[in-house]
Structures are given as structure tokens and as C-alpha cells.
Enzyme design. Structure first.
Site, PDB file in Angstrom:
ATOM      1  CB  CYS A  47      -0.874  -0.037   1.257  1.00 56.11           C
ATOM      2  SG  CYS A  47      -1.802   1.470   1.530  1.00 56.11           S
ATOM      3  CB  CYS A  97      -2.529   3.769  -5.943  1.00 55.09           C
ATOM      4  SG  CYS A  97      -3.935   2.952  -5.129  1.00 55.09           S
TER       5      CYS A  97
HETATM    6  N1  DGL Z   1      -3.849   0.557  -2.580  1.00 59.87           N
HETATM    7  C1  DGL Z   1      -3.446   1.531  -1.637  1.00 59.87           C
HETATM    8  C2  DGL Z   1      -2.276   2.345  -2.113  1.00 59.87           C
HETATM    9  O1  DGL Z   1      -1.406   1.777  -2.744  1.00 59.87           O
HETATM   10  C3  DGL Z   1      -4.563   2.271  -0.922  1.00 59.87           C
HETATM   11  C4  DGL Z   1      -5.641   2.845  -1.776  1.00 59.87           C
HETATM   12  C5  DGL Z   1      -6.759   3.455  -0.950  1.00 59.87           C
HETATM   13  O2  DGL Z   1      -7.422   2.720  -0.203  1.00 59.87           O
HETATM   14  O3  DGL Z   1      -6.979   4.670  -1.075  1.00 59.87           O
HETATM   15  O4  DGL Z   1      -2.149   3.509  -1.830  1.00 59.87           O
END
Ligand code: DGL
Length: 266
Positions: free
Chosen positions: A78, A188
Site C-alpha cells: 500500500c 497505488c
Molecule cells: N492501494 C493503496 C495504495 O497503494 C490504498 C488505496 C486506498 O485505499 O486509497 O495507496
């Protein structure tokens, strides 16, 4: 970053939802024997719209759960938590901790480009983490960050092929292209699910999924520390904080989650 667990303990992954599966997918390809735990905090998704205090609270619960399960390493699959809270949590827990942003920035800084775009969540962009980390290795690279507020929901709902959502994605892409980036990082872990739609407008080779380099980084670090799994049970346990059925069905594009994830809230 330390661990007192042994090499046959599981590697744990976490994200706000299915995004971290884009990382797990790449790790699995090069580490087929590892035991895996995965926690998708779907109840609190999107992390990109949360405060630092909220992210610290959610992550602490998840990290303590992973400690109880005896994880040897935790993959922050994440970008948002890696950007916002990694510095606060990096020495607090009894496992090795791998944050995606800090682990791949050196490689991104070495790309042969002058202008690099970063698509990420609002919290990641506002933290400036990618810009700061890349500048440590290459202060001359121009890094353009842009957040795409709707993309995480679009991925979780698996609704990227509706006309409305394609138009949202196209408009966000056009805004980024005004900076003339030579490459765009999908900063992301949810965004690689959108590569099919994005590549309708520009060639897929424009986009970098940092999960590839991240997986190699994790493998090398486990190897160097004598932490690679030496048996081949490869068991997997999935947990989510809401809606296991949606998680399992939306995950399909990147990962086959064979059993329905267990519901676990803190
Ligand atoms: N997938 C996550 C990231 O890489 C979080 C996305 C989210 O929940 O806003 O930032």
C-alpha cells in the site's frame, strides 16, 4: 527492522482492499513456496482519504494481528501507508517491514527519463513521499504527482469498463499528460487493475507497475537475511474487514483467492 520468527513463518501482506494483490501476484511468481497471510481492510477503504492518525490506528491493529500469527515479514502493499506512516512504525514490531515506496524509489530514480509522472492517492501525493525518496538518488528528475480520487472505488467495484468510469480515467490521464511525462508510475497498488483501460488511450509501455521491482527487492532481502522458506506448503490465508464476497470476485483479474476470505474486524 528485525524478526525473531523463523524462515518458515508466513509473509504477511496488507492493503485497504484488493490493491495489494497486484504485489502478491508478483511476489508469488518468484517465491512460490512461501506461506502467505493477506489482510484487506475493506471497511476502511479508501486509505488515500484518511488522516495519518486513522492510518496509524488501522495499521497498528493489523500489525498486532500479524505478530500474533508469527509473521516473519510484513509487506506494506500500500503506497499510502508506506508514504504516510512508515517512518512512525518501522521499528515498532517484531517482523521485517517492507514499504513499497521506499523500496522502489532508488530504481525509479535510475530510470532514463527527465520527467516522471506518479499517479497515486491523495494522501500519497500530499505526503510528497515519492518526490522526496526519488530526489535522494536523483535530484534532477522532475516528478509530477497527481491523485485520482475515484480510481480505488472503481477498482474495488470492478466497474472500470462503464462509459462514465472510462471517461473519468481518460480525463485524469489527459490532465497528467499535460506535464509531458516520459513514463507514469502507478503509485497505488489498485491502479494496475486499470492498465487495460489506460492502454486504450496511450501505449501500456507508458506505465510502470512498481510491484515488479518491489517483489525482487523483497526476495533479495529475505535471501540475504536467511529468511526464504525451506518447505513448500505455500498455504494462503485471506482476511478482510468487510464484504468477503466482493473481495473474492473483484480480485480475479490479478489473483485467484480460492477460499472466501475470513471476516475479521478490530
Ligand atoms: N492501494 C493503496 C495504495 O497503494 C490504498 C488505496 C486506498 O485505499 O486509497 O495507496
Amino acid at each position: 527492522m528485525t524478526t525473531s520468527n523463523n524462515n518458515n513463518s508466513p509473509i504477511a501482506f496488507f492493503d485497504s482492499g484488493i490493491g495489494g494483490l497486484t504485489v502478491l501476484n508478483k511476489v508469488r511468481a518468484i517465491l512460490p513456496n512461501e506461506k502467505v497471510l493477506y489482510y484487506g481492510d475493506t471497511l476502511h477503504m479508501p486509505y488515500g482519504e484518511k488522516t495519518k492518525e486513522e492510518l496509524l490506528e488501522y495499521s497498528d491493529n493489523i500489525f498486532r494481528f500479524f505478530e500474533e500469527k508469527g509473521a516473519k515479514a510484513v509487506v506494506m502493499a500500500c503506497n499510502t501507508t508506506s508514504s504516510v506512516i512508515y517512518e512512525d512504525v518501522k521499528d515498532k514490531y517484531n517482523f521485517k517491514l517492507y514499504p513499497i515506496v521506499q523500496s522502489v524509489s532508488k530504481i525509479l530514480a535510475g530510470l532514463n527519463v527527465e520527467k516522471l509522472g506518479i499517479f497515486a492517492t491523495r494522501a500519497t501525493i500530499e505526503s510528497g513521499a515519492y518526490q522526496k525518496e526519488i530526489a535522494k538518488y536523483n535530484p534532477n528528475m522532475q516528478v509530477f504527482g497527481q491523485y485520482c480520487s475515484n480510481w480505488v472505488h472503481i477498482v474495488e467495484e470492478n466497474s472500470m469498463n462503464s462509459d462514465t468510469n472510462r471517461t473519468i480515467i481518460k480525463n485524469d490521464l489527459e490532465k497528467m499528460l499535460r506535464n509531458c511525462p516520459e513514463k507514469i508510475v502507478l503509485g497505488c497498488t489498485h491502479y494496475p487493475f486499470l492498465t487495460g483501460v489506460l492502454s486504450k488511450f496511450v501505449p501500456a509501455s507508458m506505465f510502470i507497475d512498481p510491484a515488479v521491482d518491489f517483489a525482487n527487492f523483497i526476495k533479495t532481502d529475505l535471501e540475504v537475511n536467511g529468511l526464504l522458506c525451506s518447505d513448500n506448503t505455500a498455504v494462503e490465508e485471506f482476511y478482510v474487514s468487510s464484504n468477503p464476497e466482493l473481495f473474492q470476485s473483484s480480485a480475479k483479474m490479478f489473483y485467484e483467492v480460492k477460499d472466501l476470505p475470513q471476516l475479521l474486524t478490530f
